[in-house]
Design an enzyme around this catalytic site. Sequence first.
Site, PDB file in Angstrom:
ATOM      1  N   GLY A  44       0.855  -1.187   0.000  1.00  0.00           N
ATOM      2  CA  GLY A  44       0.000   0.000   0.000  1.00  0.00           C
ATOM      3  C   GLY A  44       0.883   1.225   0.000  1.00  0.00           C
ATOM      4  O   GLY A  44       2.056   1.153   0.388  1.00  0.00           O
ATOM      5  N   GLN A  49       2.971  10.027   1.344  1.00  0.00           N
ATOM      6  CA  GLN A  49       4.263   9.361   1.580  1.00  0.00           C
ATOM      7  C   GLN A  49       5.278   9.680   0.480  1.00  0.00           C
ATOM      8  O   GLN A  49       6.485   9.465   0.681  1.00  0.00           O
ATOM      9  CB  GLN A  49       4.089   7.838   1.680  1.00  0.00           C
ATOM     10  CG  GLN A  49       3.312   7.396   2.919  1.00  0.00           C
ATOM     11  CD  GLN A  49       3.144   5.906   2.978  1.00  0.00           C
ATOM     12  OE1 GLN A  49       2.226   5.359   2.365  1.00  0.00           O
ATOM     13  NE2 GLN A  49       4.020   5.227   3.675  1.00  0.00           N
ATOM     14  N   CYS A  97       5.295  -0.015   8.042  1.00  0.00           N
ATOM     15  CA  CYS A  97       5.020   1.200   7.276  1.00  0.00           C
ATOM     16  C   CYS A  97       6.282   1.616   6.535  1.00  0.00           C
ATOM     17  O   CYS A  97       7.369   1.647   7.109  1.00  0.00           O
ATOM     18  CB  CYS A  97       4.584   2.326   8.216  1.00  0.00           C
ATOM     19  SG  CYS A  97       4.170   3.844   7.353  1.00  0.00           S
ATOM     20  N   LEU A  98       6.126   1.937   5.265  1.00  0.00           N
ATOM     21  CA  LEU A  98       7.295   2.320   4.469  1.00  0.00           C
ATOM     22  C   LEU A  98       7.899   3.634   4.955  1.00  0.00           C
ATOM     23  O   LEU A  98       9.031   3.955   4.625  1.00  0.00           O
ATOM     24  CB  LEU A  98       6.901   2.413   2.987  1.00  0.00           C
ATOM     25  CG  LEU A  98       6.421   1.085   2.399  1.00  0.00           C
ATOM     26  CD1 LEU A  98       5.915   1.271   0.980  1.00  0.00           C
ATOM     27  CD2 LEU A  98       7.504   0.024   2.449  1.00  0.00           C
ATOM     28  N   HIS A 139      -5.008   1.584   7.283  1.00  0.00           N
ATOM     29  CA  HIS A 139      -3.642   2.066   7.509  1.00  0.00           C
ATOM     30  C   HIS A 139      -3.346   3.231   6.563  1.00  0.00           C
ATOM     31  O   HIS A 139      -2.811   4.266   6.967  1.00  0.00           O
ATOM     32  CB  HIS A 139      -2.640   0.924   7.269  1.00  0.00           C
ATOM     33  CG  HIS A 139      -1.195   1.359   7.330  1.00  0.00           C
ATOM     34  ND1 HIS A 139      -0.357   1.056   8.374  1.00  0.00           N
ATOM     35  CD2 HIS A 139      -0.456   2.092   6.458  1.00  0.00           C
ATOM     36  CE1 HIS A 139       0.836   1.605   8.147  1.00  0.00           C
ATOM     37  NE2 HIS A 139       0.805   2.226   6.991  1.00  0.00           N
ATOM     38  N   GLU A 140      -3.743   3.076   5.285  1.00  0.00           N
ATOM     39  CA  GLU A 140      -3.462   4.137   4.291  1.00  0.00           C
ATOM     40  C   GLU A 140      -4.308   5.368   4.561  1.00  0.00           C
ATOM     41  O   GLU A 140      -3.846   6.498   4.408  1.00  0.00           O
ATOM     42  CB  GLU A 140      -3.740   3.626   2.870  1.00  0.00           C
ATOM     43  CG  GLU A 140      -2.924   2.414   2.443  1.00  0.00           C
ATOM     44  CD  GLU A 140      -1.439   2.581   2.658  1.00  0.00           C
ATOM     45  OE1 GLU A 140      -0.764   1.568   2.865  1.00  0.00           O
ATOM     46  OE2 GLU A 140      -0.953   3.731   2.662  1.00  0.00           O
ATOM     47  N   HIS A 143      -2.866   7.675   6.958  1.00  0.00           N
ATOM     48  CA  HIS A 143      -1.854   8.555   6.350  1.00  0.00           C
ATOM     49  C   HIS A 143      -2.500   9.846   5.837  1.00  0.00           C
ATOM     50  O   HIS A 143      -1.911  10.917   5.938  1.00  0.00           O
ATOM     51  CB  HIS A 143      -1.135   7.863   5.184  1.00  0.00           C
ATOM     52  CG  HIS A 143      -0.009   6.957   5.577  1.00  0.00           C
ATOM     53  ND1 HIS A 143       1.111   7.399   6.238  1.00  0.00           N
ATOM     54  CD2 HIS A 143       0.173   5.628   5.387  1.00  0.00           C
ATOM     55  CE1 HIS A 143       1.930   6.363   6.455  1.00  0.00           C
ATOM     56  NE2 HIS A 143       1.387   5.285   5.941  1.00  0.00           N
TER      57      HIS A 143
HETATM   58  O1  LIG Z   1       1.525   2.476   3.966  1.00  0.00           O
HETATM   59  C1  LIG Z   1       2.610   1.907   3.955  1.00  0.00           C
HETATM   60  O2  LIG Z   1       3.598   2.389   4.516  1.00  0.00           O
HETATM   61  C2  LIG Z   1       2.739   0.521   3.309  1.00  0.00           C
HETATM   62  C3  LIG Z   1       2.339  -0.477   4.356  1.00  0.00           C
HETATM   63  C4  LIG Z   1       0.961  -0.945   4.064  1.00  0.00           C
HETATM   64  C5  LIG Z   1       0.454  -1.861   5.149  1.00  0.00           C
HETATM   65  C6  LIG Z   1       0.712  -1.637   6.501  1.00  0.00           C
HETATM   66  C7  LIG Z   1       0.183  -2.497   7.464  1.00  0.00           C
HETATM   67  C8  LIG Z   1      -0.603  -3.572   7.086  1.00  0.00           C
HETATM   68  C9  LIG Z   1      -0.849  -3.783   5.753  1.00  0.00           C
HETATM   69  C10 LIG Z   1      -0.328  -2.927   4.792  1.00  0.00           C
HETATM   70  C11 LIG Z   1       3.350  -1.619   4.439  1.00  0.00           C
HETATM   71  O3  LIG Z   1       4.604  -1.156   4.764  1.00  0.00           O
HETATM   72  S1  LIG Z   1       3.610  -2.520   2.992  1.00  0.00           S
HETATM   73  C12 LIG Z   1       4.753  -3.711   3.661  1.00  0.00           C
HETATM   74  C13 LIG Z   1       3.956  -4.872   4.198  1.00  0.00           C
HETATM   75  C14 LIG Z   1       3.827  -5.966   3.375  1.00  0.00           C
HETATM   76  C15 LIG Z   1       3.022  -7.024   3.782  1.00  0.00           C
HETATM   77  C16 LIG Z   1       2.342  -6.989   5.001  1.00  0.00           C
HETATM   78  C17 LIG Z   1       2.480  -5.880   5.838  1.00  0.00           C
HETATM   79  C18 LIG Z   1       3.305  -4.804   5.440  1.00  0.00           C
HETATM   80 ZN   LIG Z   2       2.239   3.411   6.138  1.00  0.00          ZN
END
Ligand SMILES: O=C(O)C[C@@H](Cc1ccccc1)[C@H](O)SCc1ccccc1
Ligand SMILES: [Zn+2]
Length: 176
Positions: A44, A49, A97-98, A139-140, A143
Site C-alpha cells: 500500500g 508518503q 510502514c514504508l 492504515h493508508e 496517512h
Molecule cells: O503504507 C505503507 O507504509 C505501506 C504499508 C501498508 C500496510 C501496513 C500495514 C498492514 C498492511 C499494509 C506496508 O509497509 S507494505 C509492507 C507490508 C507488506 C506485507 C504486510 C504488511 C506490510
Molecule cells: Zn504506512
Amino acid sequence: ILPIIETPDPLLRQKSTPVEQVTEEIRTLIDDMFETMYAAPGIGLAAIQVGVPKRLLVIDLQEEEDADGKPIRKPRVFINPEIVEESDQFVPYNEGCLSVPEMYAEVDRPDRIRARWLDRDGVAHEEELTGLIAVCLQHEMDHLEGVLFIDHLSRLKREMILKKLAKYRKERAKLA
Ligand SMILES: O=C(O)C[C@@H](Cc1ccccc1)[C@H](O)SCc1ccccc1
Ligand SMILES: [Zn+2]
C-alpha cells in the site's frame, strides 16, 4: 520511482486535501506511486508518503501467485476514500510502514468496514471490506489524516520503536 518520506518528517503529519478532478497529472502520479510501491516493496502507499498531500492511495496485496510462483498484481486505486461503517469487532495485525522502515508492531483495527471511494476513472464504488484489504485501507487512510500506525501504540511501545529506528538509521548510515 519517487522518494518515500520517512518519520519524523513533519510533511507526513499534514492532512491531505480531496482530489477535485481525476486529471492526467493525477493518473501519472498514480502510475508513479504503483512503481514506487512495488519497488519498496510494499502492499500500500498513500500520496502523502511521496510528498503529495492529496486524498489518494494505492493498494496491491499481491496475495496470489501464478503457475511459476510470480505474485499476481491486482492494483487498486482509492481516490477520496471514506469509511461509512465499521464493525465494533477489532482484530490485531502486525503492521509495518514504508515511512517507519523495518519497524513492526501489533495494531488493533475494526475487522470489517464499509468504504466509499472513486477509482482511477473517477467511477464511484461502495464496498464492504474485511481481512488484509480492510487493514491496509485503514492504515493508508490514517496517512491521509497525518496519522502513523505508531500513533495507535502505547507511549512506551512507540518510544521503543523510535529508539530502534534511530539505531537502525545509524547502522544504515555507516553502511552507506
Ligand atoms: O503504507 C505503507 O507504509 C505501506 C504499508 C501498508 C500496510 C501496513 C500495514 C498492514 C498492511 C499494509 C506496508 O509497509 S507494505 C509492507 C507490508 C507488506 C506485507 C504486510 C504488511 C506490510
Ligand atoms: Zn504506512
